[in-house]
Design an enzyme around this catalytic site. Structure first.
Site, PDB file in Angstrom:
ATOM      1  N   GLY A  93       8.030  67.497  62.954  1.00 34.29           N
ATOM      2  CA  GLY A  93       6.904  68.326  62.586  1.00 34.29           C
ATOM      3  C   GLY A  93       6.412  68.115  61.162  1.00 34.29           C
ATOM      4  O   GLY A  93       6.545  67.022  60.593  1.00 34.29           O
ATOM      5  N   HIS A  94       5.850  69.171  60.601  1.00 35.83           N
ATOM      6  CA  HIS A  94       5.182  69.124  59.295  1.00 35.83           C
ATOM      7  C   HIS A  94       6.165  68.775  58.174  1.00 35.83           C
ATOM      8  O   HIS A  94       5.910  67.863  57.382  1.00 35.83           O
ATOM      9  CB  HIS A  94       4.547  70.500  59.054  1.00 35.83           C
ATOM     10  CG  HIS A  94       3.744  70.627  57.801  1.00 35.83           C
ATOM     11  ND1 HIS A  94       2.589  69.915  57.566  1.00 35.83           N
ATOM     12  CD2 HIS A  94       3.928  71.427  56.710  1.00 35.83           C
ATOM     13  CE1 HIS A  94       2.092  70.258  56.383  1.00 35.83           C
ATOM     14  NE2 HIS A  94       2.882  71.168  55.840  1.00 35.83           N
ATOM     15  N   PHE A  95       7.271  69.501  58.102  1.00 36.11           N
ATOM     16  CA  PHE A  95       8.281  69.238  57.079  1.00 36.11           C
ATOM     17  C   PHE A  95       9.309  68.251  57.636  1.00 36.11           C
ATOM     18  O   PHE A  95      10.443  68.609  57.978  1.00 36.11           O
ATOM     19  CB  PHE A  95       8.935  70.547  56.624  1.00 36.11           C
ATOM     20  CG  PHE A  95       8.060  71.373  55.727  1.00 36.11           C
ATOM     21  CD1 PHE A  95       7.811  70.982  54.417  1.00 36.11           C
ATOM     22  CD2 PHE A  95       7.480  72.548  56.185  1.00 36.11           C
ATOM     23  CE1 PHE A  95       6.998  71.747  53.582  1.00 36.11           C
ATOM     24  CE2 PHE A  95       6.669  73.315  55.348  1.00 36.11           C
ATOM     25  CZ  PHE A  95       6.432  72.907  54.047  1.00 36.11           C
TER      26      PHE A  95
END
Length: 286
Positions: free
Chosen positions: A260-262
């Protein structure tokens, strides 16, 4: 090492590791986090490199001046980050930019291309294709800076549920993601006055889009060696924002990751290895 230095009247906290005589990596964090997001990566890279990761004003352990005391804009965060690098004596470096780190770091890179030895871009946008559904309420705020639109953003993006979602949405296994992430970040967001600061930066993010052509011209002219790492499950900066970098960067190593994003939270070891290889084979080749 956990250090603080005064820059333009602000106390800037930063994490530092490695031998100062080694090549330098500057790690620029995203929203709503801080250099905390690099806490595991720094010791991995510090075996071979000088690594430095500052917190911007209003984030992490740096100063949090009030809105009437400090201009919370991406122009100003880039200015103070550039001044920070000068203050700590970092003159040549590779930049790791993620999320908010991209518009901050790319301003610095475009202004000082001779200083940038390489770019590591992780879920950081520089193309119109990268701003999709997530950005609709933020774009509405750019169009009308009203109390109603501000409240919609606070309710959607500045709660503990939203912060947890940023870390867990799109990952392979949510149980691998430490809740320390959103607990630490939310404690900073919940400080009196911080949500107003974040709203100012949501509004200022609109200024980044006008600079996309300038950053793309920097890529085309200077062709910095670039490692692109992108979590394909990121709803904030979806994968559509990754592929346009191929248009402008010829010396590009491109990786779409199943996270995901992180991305560091789930694929930190993989990313550390890719950075080590990239630095040795693309940036520091004689």
């Amino acid at each position: 090492m956990h250090k603080t230095v005064e820059v333009e009247g602000q106390q800037i906290f930063y994490r530092e590791g490695g031998d100062k005589s080694a090549p330098t990596l500057v790690l620029l964090h995203g929203f709503p986090t801080s250099s905390h997001m690099y806490r595991h990566l720094i010791p991995q890279l510090a075996q071979d490199y000088h690594v430095i990761a500052p917190d911007y004003p209003g984030f992490g352990n740096s100063s949090m001046p009030a809105l009437d005391e400090f201009e919370y804009s991406f122009d100003n965060l880039a200015k103070i980050t550039d001044a920070f690098l000068a203050k700590v004596g970092v003159q040549a470096y590779s930049l790791y930019v993620m999320d908010y780190g991209a518009p901050i770091g790319l301003r610095i890179a475009a202004a000082h291309p001779e200083r940038v030895q390489g770019l590591i871009i992780q879920n950081g946008n520089a193309y119109d294709e990268g701003l999709r559904d997530f950005w609709k309420p933020i774009k509405a705020y750019w169009q009308e800076k009203s109390p109603a639109n501000a409240k919609a953003l606070k309710d959607a993006l500045l709660t503990i549920e939203a912060t947890q979602w940023q870390y867990t949405n799109g990952v392979r296994n949510k149980e691998t993601i430490s809740p320390d992430n959103w607990i630490v970040d939310q404690a900073k967001l919940d400080r009196p006055g911080n949500k107003a600061i974040q709203l100012a930066l949501f509004y200022s993010y609109g200024t980044n889009l006008a600079l996309y052509p300038q950053w793309q011209a920097y890529f085309r002219k200077h062709q910095p060696p670039t490692l692109l790492l992108w979590g394909k499950g990121d709803y904030i900066f979806p994968e559509e924002g990754a592929h346009p970098y191929k248009r402008d960067l010829k010396n590009l190593e491109f990786h779409i990751l199943d996270t995901g994003h992180f991305a560091l939270e789930e694929d930190g070891d993989l990313i550390a290895g890719l950075i080590q290889s990239f630095m040795k084979n693309k940036v520091l080749i004689k």
